[in-house]
Design a protein around this motif. Structure first.
Motif, PDB file in Angstrom:
ATOM      1  N   ALA A  22       0.858  -1.187   0.000  1.00 17.43           N
ATOM      2  CA  ALA A  22       0.000   0.000   0.000  1.00 17.43           C
ATOM      3  C   ALA A  22       0.892   1.235   0.000  1.00 17.43           C
ATOM      4  O   ALA A  22       1.834   1.322   0.785  1.00 17.43           O
ATOM      5  N   LEU A  23       0.588   2.170  -0.898  1.00 17.46           N
ATOM      6  CA  LEU A  23       1.450   3.339  -1.045  1.00 17.46           C
ATOM      7  C   LEU A  23       0.679   4.457  -1.735  1.00 17.46           C
ATOM      8  O   LEU A  23      -0.140   4.202  -2.623  1.00 17.46           O
ATOM      9  N   ARG A  24       0.945   5.686  -1.320  1.00 16.47           N
ATOM     10  CA  ARG A  24       0.400   6.873  -1.984  1.00 16.47           C
ATOM     11  C   ARG A  24       1.556   7.810  -2.322  1.00 16.47           C
ATOM     12  O   ARG A  24       2.430   8.045  -1.485  1.00 16.47           O
ATOM     13  N   VAL A  25       1.546   8.315  -3.532  1.00 13.58           N
ATOM     14  CA  VAL A  25       2.541   9.303  -3.940  1.00 13.58           C
ATOM     15  C   VAL A  25       1.791  10.478  -4.561  1.00 13.58           C
ATOM     16  O   VAL A  25       1.050  10.306  -5.529  1.00 13.58           O
ATOM     17  N   SER A  26       1.982  11.653  -4.002  1.00 14.98           N
ATOM     18  CA  SER A  26       1.272  12.847  -4.451  1.00 14.98           C
ATOM     19  C   SER A  26       2.087  13.615  -5.480  1.00 14.98           C
ATOM     20  O   SER A  26       3.278  13.350  -5.698  1.00 14.98           O
ATOM     21  N   ARG A  27       1.452  14.601  -6.084  1.00 17.97           N
ATOM     22  CA  ARG A  27       2.149  15.479  -7.026  1.00 17.97           C
ATOM     23  C   ARG A  27       3.296  16.188  -6.305  1.00 17.97           C
ATOM     24  O   ARG A  27       3.153  16.633  -5.169  1.00 17.97           O
ATOM     25  N   ARG A  42      10.243  17.389  -9.704  1.00 13.52           N
ATOM     26  CA  ARG A  42       9.435  17.572  -8.490  1.00 13.52           C
ATOM     27  C   ARG A  42       8.833  18.974  -8.446  1.00 13.52           C
ATOM     28  O   ARG A  42       7.666  19.151  -8.089  1.00 13.52           O
ATOM     29  N   ALA A  43       9.627  19.970  -8.806  1.00 15.30           N
ATOM     30  CA  ALA A  43       9.164  21.360  -8.733  1.00 15.30           C
ATOM     31  C   ALA A  43       7.998  21.610  -9.680  1.00 15.30           C
ATOM     32  O   ALA A  43       7.128  22.445  -9.383  1.00 15.30           O
ATOM     33  N   ARG A  44       7.954  20.913 -10.802  1.00 20.35           N
ATOM     34  CA  ARG A  44       6.836  21.102 -11.732  1.00 20.35           C
ATOM     35  C   ARG A  44       5.641  20.209 -11.376  1.00 20.35           C
ATOM     36  O   ARG A  44       4.623  20.223 -12.058  1.00 20.35           O
ATOM     37  N   GLY A  45       5.782  19.399 -10.300  1.00 21.79           N
ATOM     38  CA  GLY A  45       4.639  18.633  -9.805  1.00 21.79           C
ATOM     39  C   GLY A  45       4.620  17.170 -10.152  1.00 21.79           C
ATOM     40  O   GLY A  45       3.595  16.504  -9.959  1.00 21.79           O
ATOM     41  N   ALA A  46       5.727  16.617 -10.647  1.00 19.28           N
ATOM     42  CA  ALA A  46       5.748  15.192 -10.969  1.00 19.28           C
ATOM     43  C   ALA A  46       5.713  14.356  -9.690  1.00 19.28           C
ATOM     44  O   ALA A  46       6.316  14.709  -8.677  1.00 19.28           O
ATOM     45  N   ALA A  47       4.993  13.246  -9.752  1.00 22.36           N
ATOM     46  CA  ALA A  47       5.007  12.250  -8.678  1.00 22.36           C
ATOM     47  C   ALA A  47       6.046  11.201  -9.056  1.00 22.36           C
ATOM     48  O   ALA A  47       5.997  10.639 -10.152  1.00 22.36           O
ATOM     49  N   ILE A  48       6.984  10.929  -8.152  1.00 27.29           N
ATOM     50  CA  ILE A  48       8.147  10.110  -8.486  1.00 27.29           C
ATOM     51  C   ILE A  48       8.304   8.962  -7.490  1.00 27.29           C
ATOM     52  O   ILE A  48       8.209   9.162  -6.282  1.00 27.29           O
ATOM     53  N   ILE A  49       8.532   7.759  -8.025  1.00 24.75           N
ATOM     54  CA  ILE A  49       8.978   6.620  -7.226  1.00 24.75           C
ATOM     55  C   ILE A  49      10.364   6.256  -7.725  1.00 24.75           C
ATOM     56  O   ILE A  49      10.582   6.120  -8.927  1.00 24.75           O
ATOM     57  N   GLY A  50      11.313   6.103  -6.788  1.00 24.43           N
ATOM     58  CA  GLY A  50      12.674   5.808  -7.204  1.00 24.43           C
ATOM     59  C   GLY A  50      13.358   4.779  -6.341  1.00 24.43           C
ATOM     60  O   GLY A  50      12.997   4.570  -5.173  1.00 24.43           O
ATOM     61  N   ILE A  51      14.341   4.119  -6.943  1.00 28.64           N
ATOM     62  CA  ILE A  51      15.255   3.249  -6.215  1.00 28.64           C
ATOM     63  C   ILE A  51      16.610   3.938  -6.246  1.00 28.64           C
ATOM     64  O   ILE A  51      17.169   4.176  -7.325  1.00 28.64           O
ATOM     65  N   PHE A  52      17.131   4.276  -5.074  1.00 25.08           N
ATOM     66  CA  PHE A  52      18.395   4.990  -4.954  1.00 25.08           C
ATOM     67  C   PHE A  52      19.271   4.277  -3.924  1.00 25.08           C
ATOM     68  O   PHE A  52      19.011   4.374  -2.729  1.00 25.08           O
ATOM     69  N   HIS A  53      20.293   3.590  -4.384  1.00 23.71           N
ATOM     70  CA  HIS A  53      21.231   2.989  -3.438  1.00 23.71           C
ATOM     71  C   HIS A  53      22.258   4.011  -2.956  1.00 23.71           C
ATOM     72  O   HIS A  53      22.949   3.765  -1.967  1.00 23.71           O
ATOM     73  N   ASP A  54      22.324   5.127  -3.643  1.00 24.03           N
ATOM     74  CA  ASP A  54      23.196   6.240  -3.267  1.00 24.03           C
ATOM     75  C   ASP A  54      22.532   6.991  -2.103  1.00 24.03           C
ATOM     76  O   ASP A  54      21.523   7.683  -2.286  1.00 24.03           O
ATOM     77  N   GLU A  55      23.090   6.850  -0.914  1.00 24.27           N
ATOM     78  CA  GLU A  55      22.454   7.425   0.282  1.00 24.27           C
ATOM     79  C   GLU A  55      22.335   8.942   0.194  1.00 24.27           C
ATOM     80  O   GLU A  55      21.327   9.528   0.600  1.00 24.27           O
ATOM     81  N   ASP A  56      23.368   9.599  -0.312  1.00 22.35           N
ATOM     82  CA  ASP A  56      23.324  11.057  -0.423  1.00 22.35           C
ATOM     83  C   ASP A  56      22.240  11.500  -1.407  1.00 22.35           C
ATOM     84  O   ASP A  56      21.552  12.505  -1.184  1.00 22.35           O
ATOM     85  N   ALA A  57      22.076  10.748  -2.496  1.00 23.23           N
ATOM     86  CA  ALA A  57      21.026  11.067  -3.470  1.00 23.23           C
ATOM     87  C   ALA A  57      19.649  10.909  -2.835  1.00 23.23           C
ATOM     88  O   ALA A  57      18.762  11.752  -3.027  1.00 23.23           O
ATOM     89  N   ARG A  58      19.459   9.834  -2.070  1.00 21.85           N
ATOM     90  CA  ARG A  58      18.180   9.628  -1.379  1.00 21.85           C
ATOM     91  C   ARG A  58      17.863  10.799  -0.469  1.00 21.85           C
ATOM     92  O   ARG A  58      16.736  11.310  -0.456  1.00 21.85           O
ATOM     93  N   THR A  59      18.843  11.192   0.313  1.00 23.21           N
ATOM     94  CA  THR A  59      18.639  12.281   1.267  1.00 23.21           C
ATOM     95  C   THR A  59      18.264  13.569   0.550  1.00 23.21           C
ATOM     96  O   THR A  59      17.420  14.338   1.022  1.00 23.21           O
TER      97      THR A  59
END
Length: 226
Positions: free
Chosen positions: A28-33, A192-209
């Motif tokens: 179960a997951l929700r991702v907003s604009r 993100r700034a233009r309102g895209a809803a994004i799901i990502g896989i990031f193994h790069d910890e700094d990128a995730r943050t």
């Protein structure tokens, strides 16, 4: 923009005596604009499987995946193709292209499919290839002979050519040098700034943050700090 309820996936290995492997029992997951959600979990926990179910590459065993009002689980193939063309972008780890198609055309193709004029589509493609440091001398060549890093950057350029309202990003910064990693993170921030809803896989910890609003553990769908 993305609503996932009761999503389950079971793989049956018919060539191994019908062994059943439950990968995801009740997601179960929700991702907003304007929100970026990172998927966390050990290798094999189902992160890529979830993304492929959202994109419609894998058929869910149960549940709902609603993207911009369309339930991908129940949708007809033509509806999924329309969703991918207009709404749902996917930057996977691999770029699959037709041989002899130029890099410029590979990047421009999502825009051409939407009816964008060829000159405008190619101009957008040129700008992205320049930002991602693909040398102009390569634009007229097929990317099939490119290095892994060059292929990845072409794939990212293609994925960001159209301003998709929903984006799926599978390790978009993997194996990139510092300058190109910075460019990709900036592209994600712009989306993100233009309102895209994004799901990502990031193994790069700094990128995730930097780009994720929150992390979700796919083993339990509990929220972690980004």
């Amino acid at each position: 923009m993305i609503e996932i309820d009761g999503l389950a996936k079971i793989f049956t290995l018919h060539n191994q005596g019908g062994v059943v492997i439950p990968v995801m029992p009740d997601a179960a997951l929700r991702v907003s604009r304007g929100e970026c959600v990172g998927l966390a979990g050990a290798s094999g926990s189902g992160k890529s499987t979830l993304m492929r179910m959202v994109y419609g590459n894998y058929l869910a065993s149960a549940g709902r995946v609603v993207v911009d009002g369309l339930d991908v689980v129940q949708a007809a193939p033509r509806e999924i193709l329309t969703l991918r063309r207009e709404t749902l972008g996917y930057v996977s780890q691999f770029l699959r292209v037709v041989p002899r198609v130029s890099t410029l055309d590979v990047v421009a193709e999502p825009l051409l499919a939407l009816g964008v004029e060829a000159d405008d589509a190619c101009d957008r493609a040129r700008r992205l290839l320049t930002r991602l440091r693909i040398p102009e001398r390569l634009w007229g060549l097929s990317p099939t002979s490119f290095s892994g890093g060059e292929l990845q950057r072409v794939n990212i350029a293609r994925g960001f050519a159209h301003a998709y309202p929903v984006l799926l990003l599978d390790e978009p910064t993997a194996s990139l040098d510092a300058a190109n990693r910075e460019t990709v993170l900036t592209l994600i921030e712009e989306a993100r700034a233009r309102g895209a809803a994004i799901i990502g896989i990031f193994h790069d910890e700094d990128a995730r943050t930097r780009v994720c609003d929150r992390l979700v553990d796919v083993a339990s769908f509990a929220v972690r700090a980004a």
